[in-house]
Design a protein around this motif. Structure first.
Motif, PDB file in Angstrom:
ATOM      1  N   MET A  26      -4.484 -18.492 -10.398  1.00  0.00           N
ATOM      2  CA  MET A  26      -5.091 -17.210 -10.082  1.00  0.00           C
ATOM      3  C   MET A  26      -6.601 -17.375  -9.963  1.00  0.00           C
ATOM      4  SD  MET A  26      -4.728 -15.169 -13.699  1.00  0.00           S
ATOM      5  CE  MET A  26      -5.779 -15.508 -15.109  1.00  0.00           C
ATOM      6  N   MET A  27      -7.239 -16.394  -9.327  1.00  0.00           N
ATOM      7  CA  MET A  27      -8.685 -16.417  -9.181  1.00  0.00           C
ATOM      8  C   MET A  27      -9.341 -15.992 -10.489  1.00  0.00           C
ATOM      9  SD  MET A  27      -9.245 -14.912  -5.340  1.00  0.00           S
ATOM     10  CE  MET A  27      -8.588 -13.287  -5.689  1.00  0.00           C
ATOM     11  N   PHE A  28     -10.647 -16.139 -10.556  1.00  0.00           N
ATOM     12  CA  PHE A  28     -11.386 -15.608 -11.690  1.00  0.00           C
ATOM     13  C   PHE A  28     -11.462 -14.090 -11.511  1.00  0.00           C
ATOM     14  CE2 PHE A  28     -12.402 -20.001 -11.841  1.00  0.00           C
ATOM     15  CZ  PHE A  28     -12.557 -20.273 -13.203  1.00  0.00           C
ATOM     16  N   PRO A  29     -10.963 -13.346 -12.495  1.00  0.00           N
ATOM     17  CA  PRO A  29     -10.841 -11.895 -12.312  1.00  0.00           C
ATOM     18  C   PRO A  29     -12.189 -11.179 -12.324  1.00  0.00           C
ATOM     19  CG  PRO A  29      -9.419 -12.715 -14.107  1.00  0.00           C
ATOM     20  CD  PRO A  29     -10.401 -13.800 -13.765  1.00  0.00           C
ATOM     21  N   ALA A  30     -12.165  -9.961 -11.829  1.00  0.00           N
ATOM     22  CA  ALA A  30     -13.322  -9.077 -11.987  1.00  0.00           C
ATOM     23  C   ALA A  30     -13.527  -8.805 -13.472  1.00  0.00           C
ATOM     24  CB  ALA A  30     -13.071  -7.777 -11.244  1.00  0.00           C
ATOM     25  N   SER A  31     -14.762  -8.493 -13.830  1.00  0.00           N
ATOM     26  CA  SER A  31     -15.064  -8.254 -15.243  1.00  0.00           C
ATOM     27  C   SER A  31     -16.018  -7.069 -15.366  1.00  0.00           C
ATOM     28  CB  SER A  31     -15.711  -9.488 -15.873  1.00  0.00           C
ATOM     29  OG  SER A  31     -17.071  -9.600 -15.488  1.00  0.00           O
ATOM     30  N   GLU A  32     -16.358  -6.759 -16.592  1.00  0.00           N
ATOM     31  CA  GLU A  32     -17.342  -5.702 -16.858  1.00  0.00           C
ATOM     32  C   GLU A  32     -18.681  -6.022 -16.211  1.00  0.00           C
ATOM     33  OE1 GLU A  32     -19.661  -3.854 -20.794  1.00  0.00           O
ATOM     34  OE2 GLU A  32     -17.914  -5.169 -21.044  1.00  0.00           O
ATOM     35  N   TYR A  33     -18.952  -7.313 -16.014  1.00  0.00           N
ATOM     36  CA  TYR A  33     -20.264  -7.744 -15.514  1.00  0.00           C
ATOM     37  C   TYR A  33     -20.221  -8.270 -14.079  1.00  0.00           C
ATOM     38  CZ  TYR A  33     -21.026  -7.639 -20.548  1.00  0.00           C
ATOM     39  OH  TYR A  33     -21.088  -7.247 -21.859  1.00  0.00           O
ATOM     40  N   ASN A  34     -19.012  -8.439 -13.533  1.00  0.00           N
ATOM     41  CA  ASN A  34     -18.872  -8.986 -12.177  1.00  0.00           C
ATOM     42  C   ASN A  34     -17.715  -8.250 -11.507  1.00  0.00           C
ATOM     43  OD1 ASN A  34     -19.619 -11.096 -10.156  1.00  0.00           O
ATOM     44  ND2 ASN A  34     -17.491 -11.717 -10.473  1.00  0.00           N
ATOM     45  N   LYS A  35     -17.999  -7.443 -10.496  1.00  0.00           N
ATOM     46  CA  LYS A  35     -17.018  -6.476  -9.996  1.00  0.00           C
ATOM     47  C   LYS A  35     -15.924  -7.087  -9.130  1.00  0.00           C
ATOM     48  CE  LYS A  35     -19.653  -5.118  -5.867  1.00  0.00           C
ATOM     49  NZ  LYS A  35     -20.192  -3.978  -5.091  1.00  0.00           N
ATOM     50  N   ASP A  36     -16.136  -8.296  -8.591  1.00  0.00           N
ATOM     51  CA  ASP A  36     -15.185  -8.851  -7.632  1.00  0.00           C
ATOM     52  C   ASP A  36     -14.530 -10.136  -8.146  1.00  0.00           C
ATOM     53  OD1 ASP A  36     -15.719  -6.915  -5.604  1.00  0.00           O
ATOM     54  OD2 ASP A  36     -17.596  -7.978  -5.162  1.00  0.00           O
ATOM     55  N   PRO A  37     -13.213 -10.271  -7.948  1.00  0.00           N
ATOM     56  CA  PRO A  37     -12.584 -11.568  -8.222  1.00  0.00           C
ATOM     57  C   PRO A  37     -13.090 -12.609  -7.239  1.00  0.00           C
ATOM     58  CG  PRO A  37     -11.038 -10.116  -7.104  1.00  0.00           C
ATOM     59  CD  PRO A  37     -12.264  -9.294  -7.409  1.00  0.00           C
ATOM     60  N   PHE A  38     -13.038 -13.877  -7.617  1.00  0.00           N
ATOM     61  CA  PHE A  38     -13.587 -14.921  -6.751  1.00  0.00           C
ATOM     62  C   PHE A  38     -13.010 -16.278  -7.125  1.00  0.00           C
ATOM     63  CE2 PHE A  38     -16.209 -15.090 -10.507  1.00  0.00           C
ATOM     64  CZ  PHE A  38     -16.478 -16.440 -10.680  1.00  0.00           C
ATOM     65  N   VAL A  39     -13.204 -17.236  -6.231  1.00  0.00           N
ATOM     66  CA  VAL A  39     -13.041 -18.659  -6.532  1.00  0.00           C
ATOM     67  C   VAL A  39     -14.254 -19.374  -5.963  1.00  0.00           C
ATOM     68  CG1 VAL A  39     -10.524 -18.806  -6.686  1.00  0.00           C
ATOM     69  CG2 VAL A  39     -11.627 -18.954  -4.437  1.00  0.00           C
ATOM     70  N   ILE A  40     -14.659 -20.421  -6.620  1.00  0.00           N
ATOM     71  CA  ILE A  40     -15.752 -21.261  -6.116  1.00  0.00           C
ATOM     72  C   ILE A  40     -15.146 -22.449  -5.386  1.00  0.00           C
ATOM     73  CG2 ILE A  40     -17.703 -22.735  -6.734  1.00  0.00           C
ATOM     74  CD1 ILE A  40     -18.296 -19.789  -7.067  1.00  0.00           C
ATOM     75  N   ALA A  41     -15.635 -22.703  -4.182  1.00  0.00           N
ATOM     76  CA  ALA A  41     -15.177 -23.840  -3.399  1.00  0.00           C
ATOM     77  C   ALA A  41     -16.215 -24.952  -3.456  1.00  0.00           C
ATOM     78  CB  ALA A  41     -14.934 -23.435  -1.947  1.00  0.00           C
ATOM     79  N   ALA A  42     -15.734 -26.168  -3.604  1.00  0.00           N
ATOM     80  CA  ALA A  42     -16.631 -27.328  -3.617  1.00  0.00           C
ATOM     81  C   ALA A  42     -16.152 -28.311  -2.553  1.00  0.00           C
ATOM     82  CB  ALA A  42     -16.636 -27.985  -4.994  1.00  0.00           C
ATOM     83  N   LEU A  85     -19.489 -23.031 -14.991  1.00  0.00           N
ATOM     84  CA  LEU A  85     -20.297 -22.008 -14.328  1.00  0.00           C
ATOM     85  C   LEU A  85     -19.448 -20.890 -13.738  1.00  0.00           C
ATOM     86  CD1 LEU A  85     -22.894 -24.360 -12.622  1.00  0.00           C
ATOM     87  CD2 LEU A  85     -23.237 -22.917 -14.643  1.00  0.00           C
ATOM     88  N   ASP A  86     -18.140 -21.153 -13.560  1.00  0.00           N
ATOM     89  CA  ASP A  86     -17.256 -20.108 -13.041  1.00  0.00           C
ATOM     90  C   ASP A  86     -17.054 -19.011 -14.086  1.00  0.00           C
ATOM     91  OD1 ASP A  86     -17.154 -21.811 -10.907  1.00  0.00           O
ATOM     92  OD2 ASP A  86     -15.157 -22.567 -11.356  1.00  0.00           O
ATOM     93  N   VAL A  87     -16.928 -19.410 -15.356  1.00  0.00           N
ATOM     94  CA  VAL A  87     -16.849 -18.419 -16.426  1.00  0.00           C
ATOM     95  C   VAL A  87     -18.201 -17.723 -16.573  1.00  0.00           C
ATOM     96  CG1 VAL A  87     -16.438 -18.058 -18.893  1.00  0.00           C
ATOM     97  CG2 VAL A  87     -15.027 -19.686 -17.612  1.00  0.00           C
ATOM     98  N   PHE A  88     -19.267 -18.492 -16.479  1.00  0.00           N
ATOM     99  CA  PHE A  88     -20.617 -17.935 -16.539  1.00  0.00           C
ATOM    100  C   PHE A  88     -20.803 -16.863 -15.468  1.00  0.00           C
ATOM    101  CE2 PHE A  88     -25.156 -18.417 -15.139  1.00  0.00           C
ATOM    102  CZ  PHE A  88     -25.751 -17.881 -16.273  1.00  0.00           C
ATOM    103  N   GLN A  89     -20.342 -17.148 -14.249  1.00  0.00           N
ATOM    104  CA  GLN A  89     -20.464 -16.178 -13.150  1.00  0.00           C
ATOM    105  C   GLN A  89     -19.560 -14.969 -13.387  1.00  0.00           C
ATOM    106  OE1 GLN A  89     -20.737 -17.904  -9.262  1.00  0.00           O
ATOM    107  NE2 GLN A  89     -19.982 -16.092  -8.220  1.00  0.00           N
ATOM    108  N   THR A  90     -18.380 -15.202 -13.937  1.00  0.00           N
ATOM    109  CA  THR A  90     -17.478 -14.100 -14.267  1.00  0.00           C
ATOM    110  C   THR A  90     -18.143 -13.127 -15.240  1.00  0.00           C
ATOM    111  OG1 THR A  90     -15.530 -15.506 -13.936  1.00  0.00           O
ATOM    112  CG2 THR A  90     -15.212 -13.520 -15.237  1.00  0.00           C
ATOM    113  N   LEU A  91     -18.972 -13.679 -16.122  1.00  0.00           N
ATOM    114  CA  LEU A  91     -19.677 -12.860 -17.108  1.00  0.00           C
ATOM    115  C   LEU A  91     -21.011 -12.330 -16.574  1.00  0.00           C
ATOM    116  CD1 LEU A  91     -18.879 -15.012 -20.264  1.00  0.00           C
ATOM    117  CD2 LEU A  91     -17.932 -12.769 -19.670  1.00  0.00           C
TER     118      LEU A  91
END
Length: 459
Positions: free
Chosen positions: A321-337, A228-234
């Motif tokens: 590294m964090m999940f980078p910003a993308s064409e579809y998601n403007k901010d880098p992020f990490v998901i915490a569980a 879902l982290d890649v899904f959110q990146t997209l």
């Protein structure tokens, strides 16, 4: 009858003795009192708490036990002589079974006092979790209570901040022609937005093309939230502001197209990755066979072990590294569980149980820092992340900034069904057995069949 007469005789004798003692005390009141008897210490009260945990990270319940000794000293300063003992119930069973066992035990009046929580919505619905909304949220990393909040109330305390990241091999980049300084600086370029997801995918292609690595990108072999982290990146979203599951059809098609292309068009991910198992994938991520891998940072324990490297040696080659910003998601992020502990709503000692958690959060967070250091993760407590145990840890010492970018996902009903079906589609896509469009249609049908209408929003 003789026993009753004997008991009555003894009782009368005791009463007579007490009366005699009282009489003696009255006749001796003119004597100077004994200072040692003027302020007798309160009698010690011993309580026993049952504490339950599941799977590997026993430093979580052990942190509670360690905090008890410090809490006892604080109680003593307040004039309370309380000794806390524990009965441990540490298991290694399926998480659904663990959760159901606890709910069943609660309904039968046999639930532990303090326990690692799992499936929070079901536990809250059963009434078994004590409301912990009076915890001081200010000492915690922002948003970390999201998984444990239902209808605005907090039902567990997070003990850590395990973030999911992208592992990457610096040595592979050096082989590709980068300097070690450039390879080491990559996480900062991601954080600044200078290096995007599109740049990352292209890099994975380039590294494979010139033989710097065998594979560009690897992932876990089984079902899980990591995908879902890649899904959110997209640009995808899978829950709304109320914590309701969402099926974002447009973004899902994008994710499935990426998954298909990674294995079949670009060939940066093995077709049969899900069949290879953890040992092979951990080795792949640890020795540079794969340039990158995404998953929890604490998995570095297993990845380093797979290539027989100590943490310091491992950190020389692998960084995060964090999940980078993308064409579809403007901010880098990490998901915490975050992993957290809850308290039995019917415990005999609610205030003492809450005091143990408050002790850890407000005074003894060094114990939580030691837990984080042990399992290679950040802490849920802001100040704990500044302690030496974390700032000198070879795996996470350079990742403290990620706490400011972390997103804690709420507990979402139906998530297990969602991630399970998602992985089913991923396996078929990577094998080239179905198209992205077919995967979207199939997943939508399966979710409609397996979830109630009020459990998911289709958009």
């Amino acid at each position: 009858m003789k026993k009753r007469i004997l008991a009555l005789t003894l009782s009368l004798a005791v009463v007579a003795g007490l009366l005699a003692g009282c009489g003696n005390k009255e006749t001796s009141q003119t004597q100077d009192p004994d200072p040692s008897q003027s302020a007798a210490a309160p009698q010690e009260e011993t309580i026993t708490l049952r504490i339950a945990h599941n799977y590997d990270f026993v430093t979580i319940p052990d942190a509670v036990i360690a905090a008890a000794e410090r809490l006892e000293k604080r109680y003593a300063e307040e004039g309370k002589n309380i000794h806390i003992e524990f009965e441990k119930d540490y298991q290694r069973i399926d998480w659904n079974e663990y959760s159901q066992n606890l709910i069943f035990a609660y309904k039968n009046g046999d639930c532990p006092d303090i326990f690692l929580v799992s499936d929070v919505p079901s536990m809250v619905a059963s009434g078994m979790l004590l409301d912990l909304s009076d915890l001081d949220n200010g000492v915690f990393v922002d948003g970390v209570f999201a998984p444990y909040t239902v209808d605005g109330k907090i039902y567990a305390m997070p003990f850590d901040l395990p973030v999911r990241v992208i592992y990457y091999n610096k040595s592979v980049l050096v082989k590709h022609g980068w300097t070690m300084e450039e390879a080491t600086a990559l996480p900062q370029k991601v954080a600044s937005g200078e290096f995007t997801w599109e740049d990352f995918v292209q890099l994975c292609k380039d590294l494979k093309a010139d033989g710097s690595c065998t594979w560009g990108l690897a992932h876990r072999p089984g079902s899980g939230s990591d995908f879902l982290d890649v899904f959110q990146t997209l640009g995808g979203r899978y829950y709304d502001e109320n914590g309701t599951l969402v099926f974002d059809e447009e973004a899902m098609l994008r994710f499935f197209q990426f998954t298909y292309d990674a294995a079949n068009t670009w060939e940066i991910t093995p077709h049969d990755l899900s069949q290879q198992g953890w040992p092979a994938i951990n080795t792949m991520a640890g020795d540079g066979t794969a340039f990158a891998y995404y998953g929890p940072i604490y998995s570095a324990t297993y990845v380093a072990g797979a290539v027989e490297k100590e943490p310091e040696q491992f950190a020389e080659d692998v960084a995060f590294m964090m999940f980078p910003a993308s064409e579809y998601n403007k901010d880098p992020f990490v998901i915490a569980a975050p992993q957290g502990m809850g308290i039995n709503a019917d415990t005999k000692y609610p205030e003492i149980c809450k005091d143990l958690l408050k002790e850890l959060a407000n005074n003894s967070y060094d114990i939580l820092a030691d837990h984080a250091d042990t399992i290679f993760t950040l802490s849920s407590i802001k100040e704990a992340n500044e302690l030496e145990a974390i700032t000198t840890n070879p795996i996470v010492r350079d990742c403290g900034y990620m706490a400011d970018y972390s997103i804690s996902v709420p507990s979402v009903d139906g998530m297990n069904a969602f991630t399970s079906q998602l992985h089913t589609e991923i396996v078929q896509l990577e094998l080239g057995a179905i198209t992205p469009e077919e995967a979207v249609a199939d997943m939508k049908i399966q979710l409609e069949l397996n979830l109630d209408a009020d459990e998911i929003i289709f958009e």
